[in-house]
Write a protein that holds these residues in place. Structure first.
Motif, PDB file in Angstrom:
ATOM      1  N   LYS A 191     -19.037-109.187 -36.088  1.00  0.00           N
ATOM      2  CA  LYS A 191     -18.759-110.065 -34.952  1.00  0.00           C
ATOM      3  C   LYS A 191     -18.715-109.308 -33.629  1.00  0.00           C
ATOM      4  O   LYS A 191     -19.441-109.633 -32.696  1.00  0.00           O
ATOM      5  N   VAL A 192     -17.844-108.301 -33.512  1.00  0.00           N
ATOM      6  CA  VAL A 192     -17.586-107.622 -32.248  1.00  0.00           C
ATOM      7  C   VAL A 192     -18.462-106.379 -32.160  1.00  0.00           C
ATOM      8  O   VAL A 192     -18.426-105.522 -33.043  1.00  0.00           O
ATOM      9  N   LYS A 234     -19.044-110.327 -27.776  1.00  0.00           N
ATOM     10  CA  LYS A 234     -17.576-110.437 -27.872  1.00  0.00           C
ATOM     11  C   LYS A 234     -16.862-109.241 -27.232  1.00  0.00           C
ATOM     12  O   LYS A 234     -15.785-108.839 -27.659  1.00  0.00           O
ATOM     13  N   ARG A 280      -8.215-101.570 -29.915  1.00  0.00           N
ATOM     14  CA  ARG A 280      -8.628-102.288 -28.704  1.00  0.00           C
ATOM     15  C   ARG A 280      -8.571-101.318 -27.514  1.00  0.00           C
ATOM     16  O   ARG A 280      -7.512-101.078 -26.944  1.00  0.00           O
ATOM     17  N   ALA A 283     -13.402-112.047 -28.960  1.00  0.00           N
ATOM     18  CA  ALA A 283     -12.770-111.317 -30.052  1.00  0.00           C
ATOM     19  C   ALA A 283     -11.294-111.705 -30.161  1.00  0.00           C
ATOM     20  O   ALA A 283     -10.659-112.064 -29.172  1.00  0.00           O
ATOM     21  N   SER A 336     -10.067-102.453 -39.317  1.00  0.00           N
ATOM     22  CA  SER A 336     -11.460-102.104 -39.039  1.00  0.00           C
ATOM     23  C   SER A 336     -11.653-100.620 -38.757  1.00  0.00           C
ATOM     24  O   SER A 336     -12.791-100.142 -38.735  1.00  0.00           O
ATOM     25  N   ARG A 348     -21.597-103.791 -35.400  1.00  0.00           N
ATOM     26  CA  ARG A 348     -20.576-104.798 -35.127  1.00  0.00           C
ATOM     27  C   ARG A 348     -19.395-104.670 -36.077  1.00  0.00           C
ATOM     28  O   ARG A 348     -19.573-104.383 -37.266  1.00  0.00           O
ATOM     29  N   GLY A 408     -11.997-118.125 -31.051  1.00  0.00           N
ATOM     30  CA  GLY A 408     -12.663-116.960 -31.612  1.00  0.00           C
ATOM     31  C   GLY A 408     -14.170-117.104 -31.705  1.00  0.00           C
ATOM     32  O   GLY A 408     -14.855-116.167 -32.110  1.00  0.00           O
ATOM     33  N   SER A 448      -7.349-110.371 -35.051  1.00  0.00           N
ATOM     34  CA  SER A 448      -7.721-110.238 -36.462  1.00  0.00           C
ATOM     35  C   SER A 448      -9.042-109.497 -36.638  1.00  0.00           C
ATOM     36  O   SER A 448      -9.295-108.921 -37.702  1.00  0.00           O
ATOM     37  N   ASP A 449      -9.899-109.493 -35.608  1.00  0.00           N
ATOM     38  CA  ASP A 449     -11.175-108.785 -35.717  1.00  0.00           C
ATOM     39  C   ASP A 449     -10.989-107.268 -35.723  1.00  0.00           C
ATOM     40  O   ASP A 449     -11.896-106.543 -36.146  1.00  0.00           O
ATOM     41  N   TYR A 450      -9.863-106.783 -35.218  1.00  0.00           N
ATOM     42  CA  TYR A 450      -9.618-105.334 -35.168  1.00  0.00           C
ATOM     43  C   TYR A 450      -8.766-104.840 -36.339  1.00  0.00           C
ATOM     44  O   TYR A 450      -8.758-103.652 -36.643  1.00  0.00           O
ATOM     45  N   LYS A 460     -16.804-106.160 -38.379  1.00  0.00           N
ATOM     46  CA  LYS A 460     -16.685-107.376 -39.187  1.00  0.00           C
ATOM     47  C   LYS A 460     -17.794-108.370 -38.871  1.00  0.00           C
ATOM     48  O   LYS A 460     -17.608-109.586 -38.921  1.00  0.00           O
TER      49      LYS A 460
END
Length: 478
Positions: A214-215, A76, A142, A130, A138, A210, A126, A133-135, A212
């Motif tokens: 994910k990224v 991602k 970005r 990414a 956290s 990663r 998503g 909301s993934d950032y 969350k």
């Protein structure tokens, strides 16, 4: 009618105010990055990035290619962004976008969109990229691989896409952009004879950490530069994410060994055996000065220092006139905008009134012609219906007269016929009646005789039975 007017206004707005950022996802069967191959030396992209989850994106703005991105749908994050230096931006405006086709290749959205505008309309949003909301919450921001401040306005706006961003801490993101900006402006540009021949690759090496779940948080960030001029050279830089002040220089070959196997970043004059070592050493020396915090002195910088006091004096004298000129220009621009807006309202109102009148006239004419046509068409039908009704009425009168006449005539005729037939039926019935009486009397006598014979036969049978039972049998002679 309202929809048509709204569409016209929308089209006018697009024609007057263009600037929608686009990101063309290149199909697997296409060679390279399509229009964005211009950001690679010899228009040949790096080799060795062959995983199925590597997606090639030609980042565009105003229908023009701005930079190229190789995106990892597994991690991602982008693996690299390829770009050229345009000029240093004076301001920065964040306007983040996402790429719908990465998650839903079948949709018809061929440009980057705001995430809020496509939520619910893009399938699996998503799943492969990414999102904002993934950032959130956290601790990472970005971070742009391709720094926006190295570009002019249109290029700068195109960099604010999540396909060009990796999770970085605020301090690391600031350090990366600061160091890359200084290296490009003070070390790379001055030593490349043709600025347009300087090709830049900014990338990230994914890690197992990663955000969350994910990224992927990069293990390190890197920059590879290639001056594809007659006196070509290339250089690589690496910044570790656990040390925001680190900036290690190395050859492109050494950098390639830290990436995926079989990776080859540059072709042409930037290859190992074609480089100008003197130029490369000068670049590395400039990078070393930047790393140590020294100001890189170039011919342009020296000339700028020599004439600095002249510019300062001229600036002090010219500042009031410049401000006045800026005020006049501002007033003129606002006046032009007001006149344009006023004319637009007048044209819009006049055109709307004319269109309304023409539409009403056309509707009335169509309704009148329709009514007249219906009346003309109904005249033959009505005449025929009247003639048919008259004929049917005449036939009904004739039928009633005939029926009445028949009924009147049928009463005496029937009576006379019945009266004349009475003697015949009465006299002719006498022999038949006498015959029936004689037959009845004969039948009665025959019935009495048969009954008497039956009774006598019964008595005879009874007597014979008694005699056989109670009188003893004699001899045969008896």
């Amino acid at each position: 009618e309202w929809t048509m007017r709204t569409s016209i206004v929308f089209l006018l707005c697009i024609s007057v105010f263009p600037g929608f950022s686009q990101g063309r996802v290149v199909r697997e069967d296409e060679t390279g990055f399509a229009e964005c191959n211009v950001f690679f030396p010899g228009q040949v992209p790096p080799e060795g990035f062959t995983e199925p989850f590597h997606v090639k994106i030609c980042q565009q703005y105003n229908k023009e290619p701005r930079f190229a991105t190789l995106y990892s749908t597994k991690d991602k994050i982008p693996l690299y962004s390829a770009f050229k230096f345009t000029k240093t931006a004076q301001s920065e405006e964040e306007n983040w976008l996402v790429e719908p086709q990465i998650d839903d290749p079948e949709n018809d959205l061929h440009e980057m969109m705001h995430e809020a505008d496509i939520t619910g309309t893009v399938a699996n949003l998503g799943a492969n990229q990414a999102l904002t909301s993934d950032y959130v919450g956290s601790g990472y921001e970005r971070g742009l691989l391709n720094p926006s401040l190295l570009h002019e306005e249109d290029f700068q706006k195109a960099t604010y896409t999540l396909t060009n961003a990796v999770p970085l801490t605020p301090a690391l993101s600031k350090s990366w952009h600061r160091d890359i900006g200084k290296v490009v402006e003070q070390a790379l540009i001055p030593h490349c004879s043709k600025k347009d021949h300087l090709y830049l690759l900014a990338g990230a090496i994914p890690s197992s950490v990663r955000v969350k779940g994910k990224v992927s948080v990069p293990e390190s960030l890197w920059l590879a530069a290639c001056c594809d001029a007659p006196e070509g050279w290339s250089v690589g830089l690496v910044k570790k994410v656990n040390d925001e002040n680190s900036l290690v220089d190395l050859t492109v070959g050494e950098l390639e060994k830290q990436l995926l196997a079989e990776v080859h970043l540059f072709k042409g004059n930037c290859e190992k055996d074609k480089q100008n070592q003197e130029k490369r050493e000068a670049v590395l020396q400039a990078v070393s000065q930047i790393r140590s915090g020294e100001q890189v002195e170039t011919t342009d910088n020296q000339e700028a220092k020599d004439s600095g006091w002249v510019r300062k004096v001229a600036g002090i004298i010219a500042t009031p006139f410049i401000k006045l000129l800026e005020l006049l220009i501002y007033i003129f621009v606002e006046l032009v905008k007001f006149v344009f807006y006023f004319l637009w309202l007048v044209v819009k109102r006049v055109c709307g009134t004319v269109l309304d009148g023409l539409y009403s006239l056309w509707s009335g004419l169509v309704s009148y012609l329709k009514a007249v046509s219906m009346v003309l068409i109904s005249i033959p039908y009505d005449v025929g219906r009247v003639i048919v009704n008259i004929f049917l009425g005449f036939l009904q009168i004739v039928q009633d007269v005939v029926s009445l006449t028949y009924r009147i005539l049928s009463i005496p005729v029937g009576f006379v016929l019945h009266l004349a037939a009475f003697p015949y039926h009465s006299i002719c019935a006498i022999p038949s009646v006498l015959k029936d009486i004689a037959t009845g009397i004969g039948g009665t006598f025959s019935l009495v005789i048969d009954a008497t014979a039956a009774v006598l036969h019964g008595f005879y049978y009874l007597a014979a039975h008694i005699v056989k039972r109670f009188v003893p049998k004699g001899s045969s002679d008896d």
